[in-house]
Design an enzyme around this catalytic site. Structure first.
Site, short mmCIF file in Angstrom:
data_model
loop_
_atom_site.label_atom_id
_atom_site.label_comp_id
_atom_site.label_asym_id
_atom_site.label_seq_id
_atom_site.Cartn_x
_atom_site.Cartn_y
_atom_site.Cartn_z
N LYS A 1 0.83 -1.20 0.00
CA LYS A 1 0.00 0.00 0.00
C LYS A 1 0.88 1.26 0.00
CE LYS A 1 -3.80 -0.27 2.19
NZ LYS A 1 -4.54 -0.64 3.38
N ARG B 1 -3.33 2.87 8.62
CA ARG B 1 -3.66 1.62 7.91
C ARG B 1 -2.45 0.71 7.82
NH1 ARG B 1 -8.14 2.19 4.17
NH2 ARG B 1 -8.89 4.31 4.21
N GLY C 1 -8.02 -7.33 4.55
CA GLY C 1 -8.86 -7.40 5.75
C GLY C 1 -8.24 -8.17 6.90
N MET D 1 -5.42 -7.45 8.66
CA MET D 1 -4.81 -6.66 9.72
C MET D 1 -5.67 -5.42 9.97
SD MET D 1 -0.82 -7.12 8.92
CE MET D 1 -1.02 -6.60 7.25
N ARG E 1 -3.14 -1.33 -6.41
CA ARG E 1 -2.16 -2.42 -6.43
C ARG E 1 -2.45 -3.27 -7.66
NH1 ARG E 1 -5.22 -5.27 -1.51
NH2 ARG E 1 -7.08 -5.69 -2.71
N HIS F 1 -15.59 -9.14 1.20
CA HIS F 1 -14.57 -9.96 1.85
C HIS F 1 -14.59 -11.39 1.30
CE1 HIS F 1 -13.14 -12.63 5.09
NE2 HIS F 1 -12.20 -11.70 5.20
N SER G 1 18.63 -40.19 -9.01
CA SER G 1 17.28 -39.63 -9.00
C SER G 1 16.91 -39.42 -7.54
CB SER G 1 16.29 -40.57 -9.69
OG SER G 1 15.00 -40.01 -9.62
N CYS H 1 12.36 -37.71 -8.49
CA CYS H 1 11.12 -38.42 -8.80
C CYS H 1 10.20 -38.51 -7.58
CB CYS H 1 11.40 -39.82 -9.35
SG CYS H 1 12.29 -40.86 -8.19
N TYR I 1 16.34 -32.85 -14.77
CA TYR I 1 14.91 -33.06 -15.04
C TYR I 1 14.14 -33.25 -13.74
CZ TYR I 1 15.60 -38.05 -14.13
OH TYR I 1 15.89 -39.24 -13.54
#
Ligand code: PEP
Ligand code: MG
Length: 909
Positions: A25, A94, A103, A105, A338, A458, A788, A856, A876
């Site tokens: 903010k 704020r 919402g 805090m 934002r 909300h 692996s 894996c 990979y």
């Protein structure tokens, strides 16, 4: 020591890239102010100050003076002092962390009002009602968030005044009513908090700042962070901004807006507006808002200016922005912007649209979507062909706030949602509106349904953030949370426990269970269809971005697949081979009896006979998979689990033998089997006779499997194929174990080459899934063509807890206590298990530079872990077929995110 740190920044000193320090903010207020947009003057206290406060319980040295200095400058600029009796400057306090936590805090508005300055405000505004309304709001917010008085007590008093007057809305209360309410609230505060509401404005300010700091560690905020995987140690910034008022009459108001539809990504005018109201009223969904487009009729000048600013913001941020604004007597003020939260669908659409428009390049588009969002798009939705929700009649329709298909039993409070979900029930949380106290229930529910509030209420914002289905503002529903039921317009009553279906894409609510169908995105991957011009825009967006990820990624993706069918599916999802073929299922079903014979055999001949039966069956299995994956690597793992898993249960068998004996029946086979089962019984089988240990103690078992692989290879070569089988040894802890199996395999390859005339010499490698294997990887690499990482076992053995038991038994308290941010079985524990992986990668490569390295374990398909594996240098990742698109996307993102980080720019969300 003199204080050298700076804890307070003016807007002129900040910018959008300082989110870590100023919170989202604060950074964006600074950015807007510096763009010349109408932002009320103010300043920001850094997250660093909050962290210092949370560490010591006190403001860091120098903070009070810095605040005083900035407050003075603000007062000079505004020409009024905070709380000045005849013309008070009022400020808002704020919270605002680096990551948006809507919402979660605290916020306190109208700081600076007191018994004296309320009269000054009334005189200046020429409006008594407004001044008393502002004062009662301050008392209410301050009482609740700073002094810890139960918020419901204020609401009850407000309702009582409304009831006494026969008023339906707060707007029907006049100055005298509100003045009375102020007196009531002050009494309530004194009684419930044991202290008077402070009349000194600077005291109010300091207490509010402390409360905002402390709200970082409130229950709601902690739960939200855990859900969103936001670290706990960031702290929040605090923004102190001169108040502008949306509650100054009909020509004032407050609203929220998006530069595009956050659900579909389509450009346009989206948002909600509430006339004669102050900030929190809109987000809280307390009064029903009007669509933003109506503002054009109510106040054309402000509307046009807002649209112009929205254009500036979208061009500047090159992304969807959301905005909070206030109109004070016809003057527009920007309170926040934002880069807006969005649904997974909108994220893909918007990124592709912006890339198409040339506003961003494809690398940036790839950075702006996540693997978790792609996973969400692969979720099912309701059938719309008349067999699904289409066959059920909607009982109501609300606002489609967050897409998806949710089916579950209606519950009316968060505690029940949590309890029922814990017992394995699927539930839909039904509320009039939600507030941050409902968060635990929202997390537990499949979906959320509310009767009030808009797309920015909300419920909507939080559900979208969580990727949870949500329908809100279904106003036709009468929700009675006390009686635990709701009523639809045509009299249909739905009580707690009744099953409902909620469609977050259309806003429809159905009674009963609607069948769901797979997602179009999953279908696209499955069929590997190439979208063309008129194809669905979402599929085209996914196609564009995932294809770009494929071009950019360094890591290859393989699948964990055990059968030819799995292999074919994996190929459709983009697999470039099989990274883990588990052979255990090949010993189950009809074949279980051969394993029993193997275990029971007490001579070499008996054992060889059992293995001889298994050999052709295994060869056939392998040949089928090698055919399906022709030309691509197939890593086949030799048998891993303890043998007793393939034998009958000890208790069942004991009972059978006992009963047979009691009946005097002949049960020699069962008795012998029971002996073997008893012999093999282990207290800790996962740490017992399994993996390579089996290979060393059951003569011929691994040799049989290796021979089956070699012969399947020959069969495929003779059929004109290009098989690339690799032999993988599980649970190795010492190089000697691997060397023994490797020598045995080499002898088998030589024999098969001799017998068939086809040259077979396959790579032999190992899983790295024990800490000792990782710690001695340099030695193990002497005998391994590849590693692996079996991160399931490696996590289990590094932490020393059972992967089969602990998630249910103590993960919830561990998550609550912050020991885990997320289950280490879901996302790789980089600090611990990850260090072992990195160590083994380094040492393995040092011994054998061309060693092939993959993973894996389940983490191979987890978005965050995939990026870790890229950064660690694996070649990979291998995961289940359905997760391959996510792995492809994240492997590509890992490259472009690293590029941006190296350049020191780019949006690395
Ligand atoms: C592992 O341990 O990570 C692994 C892939 O093997 P399994 O899950 O079969 O033990
Ligand atoms: Mg394992």
């Amino acid at each position: 020591m003199p204080n050298t740190r700076k804890f307070v920044y003016t807007f002129a000193e900040g910018n959008k890239d300082l989110k870590d320090l100023l919170g989202g903010k604060g950074a964006n207020l600074a950015e807007m102010a510096n763009l010349g947009l109408p932002v009320p003057p103010g300043f920001t206290i850094t997250t660093e100050a909050c962290r210092a406060f949370l560490a010591t319980g006190d403001e860091p040295r120098g903070l009070r003076d810095e605040i005083a200095e900035h407050l003075r400058a603000l007062e000079v600029r505004m020409g009024r002092r905070l709380g000045q009796a005849d013309d008070p400057l009022l400020v808002s306090v704020r919270s605002g962390a680096a990551f948006s936590m809507p919402g979660m805090m605290d916020t306190v508005l109208n700081i600076g009002l007191s018994d004296t300055s309320v009269a000054g405000l009334a005189a200046q505004a020429g409006d008594d009602r407004f001044a008393w309304d502002s004062y009662r709001r301050l008392l209410q917010m301050f009482g609740k968030t700073v002094l810890g008085v139960d918020g419901d007590l204020f609401e009850e008093r407000l309702e009582a005044v409304k009831r006494a007057k026969g008023a339906t809305s707060d707007l029907d209360l006049d100055a005298a009513d509100l003045r009375g309410l102020v007196a009531t609230y002050k009494g309530l505060i004194a009684e419930a908090a044991g202290q008077e509401f402070p009349q000194d404005p600077r005291t109010q300010l300091d207490m509010a700042v402390r409360a905002v700091f402390a709200s970082w560690n409130g229950d709601r905020a902690r739960l939200y962070r855990r859900q969103e995987r936001i670290p706990d140690d960031l702290g929040t910034a605090v923004n102190i901004v001169a108040m502008v008022f949306g509650n100054l009459g009909a020509d004032s108001g407050t609203g929220v807006a998006f530069t595009r539809d956050p659900a579909s990504g389509k450009p346009g005018v989206y948002g909600d507006y509430l006339a004669n109201a102050q900030g929190e009223d809109v987000v809280a969904g307390i009064r029903n808002t009007v669509p933003l487009a109506d503002l054009e009729r109510l106040d054309k000048r402000s509307y046009d200016r807002l649209l112009e600013i929205m254009g500036v913001l979208e061009d500047h941020y090159r992304d969807l922005c959301d905005i909070e604004f206030t109109i004070e007597r016809g003057t527009l003020w920007m309170l926040q912007t934002r880069v807006g939260k969005r649904t997974a669908e909108a994220a893909f659409r918007i990124a592709a649209q912006l890339a198409e428009q040339g506003l961003i390049d494809d690398d940036e588009a790839l950075r702006r979507v996540t693997g978790s969002q792609l996973a969400q798009l692969m979720f099912p939705r309701f059938a719309d062909d008349g067999t699904g929700a289409g066959r059920l009649r909607p009982i109501a329709r609300g606002i489609a706030a967050s897409p998806g298909a949710a089916v579950g039993k209606a519950v009316f409070d968060q505690a029940t949602a949590v309890e029922w979900a814990h017992n394995g029930e699927r539930v839909i949380l039904v509320r009039r509106e939600t507030n941050p106290d409902d968060l635990a229930g929202m997390v537990a529910a499949e979906g959320i349904l509310t009767s009030r509030g808009g797309k920015t209420s909300h419920a909507a914002v939080v559900a979208r953030g969580m990727g949870k289905t949500c329908v809100c503002g279904a106003e036709a529903l009468h929700v009675d949370t006390t009686r635990r039921r709701f009523t639809a317009p045509d009299g249909v009553e739905v009580s707690e426990g009744d099953v409902i279906s909620v469609d977050g894409s259309t806003g429809c609510v159905y009674l009963g269970e609607a069948p769901v169908v797979p997602s179009a995105v999953a279908d696209y991957f499955e069929e590997r269809t190439t979208p063309h011009d008129d194809a669905d825009e979402l599929i085209a967006a996914v196609h564009r971005i995932v294809s770009h990820a494929d071009r950019r990624r360094r890591m290859r993706v393989r699948a964990n697949a055990d059968t030819a069918d799995d292999a074919a599916r994996a190929l459709r999802f983009g697999a470039q081979g099989i990274g883990l073929l588990r052979t255990e299922h090949m010993f189950l079903g009809d074949r279980r009896k051969y394993v029993e014979r193997l275990v029971l055999a007490d001579t070499d001949d008996g054992r060889a006979a059992a293995l001889d039966v298994l050999l052709p069956l295994q060869r056939q299995d392998f040949a089928e998979v090698l055919a399906a994956m022709d030309g691509l690597p197939v890593t086949i793992r030799l048998l891993d689990p303890p043998l007793h898993e393939f034998l009958p249960d000890l208790t069942d068998l004991s009972v059978r033998v006992a009963l047979a004996e009691a009946r005097g029946d002949e049960a020699a086979d069962d008795a012998a089997l029971l002996g073997a089962v008893r012999r093999l019984h282990e207290q800790n089988p996962m740490l017992g006779l399994r993996g390579v240990r089996l290979g060393l103690v059951i003569p011929g078992l691994f040799a049989m499997q290796v021979r089956a692989i070699a012969e399947a290879t020959v069969e495929r070569v003779r059929a004109g194929g290009m098989p690339h089988a690799e032999v993988m040894v599980p649970l190795v802890g010492d190089v000697r174990e691997l060397q023994i199996v490797r020598d045995e395999a080499a002898a088998v390859f030589a024999a098969v080459t001799r017998e068939t005339g086809v040259d077979v010499d396959l790579p032999v490698g190992t899983m790295i899934e024990l800490p000792r294997a990782a710690l001695t990887a340099g030695r193990i690499a002497e005998a391994a063509d590849f590693f692996s990482f079996g991160t399931n076992d490696l996590t289990q053995t590094t932490w020393g807890f059972s992967r089969d038991d602990v998630e249910a038994s103590f993960f919830t308290p561990y998550l609550d206590a912050g020991v885990f941010r997320v289950s280490p079985f879901e996302t790789l524990d980089g600090d611990g298990v990850g260090r072992l992986v990195a160590l083994a990668v380094g040492e393995g490569r040092a011994t054998r530079p061309d060693i092939s390295l993959g993973v894996c374990g389940e983490h191979g398909g987890d978005p965050e872990s995939v990026r870790f594996f890229h950064d660690t240098g694996l070649d990979y990742v291998s995961c289940s077929p359905f997760r391959l698109p996510v792995a492809r996307l994240e492997a590509g993102r890992a490259v472009v995110l690293a590029d941006a980080a190296q350049r020191g720019g780019g949006d690395t969300r």
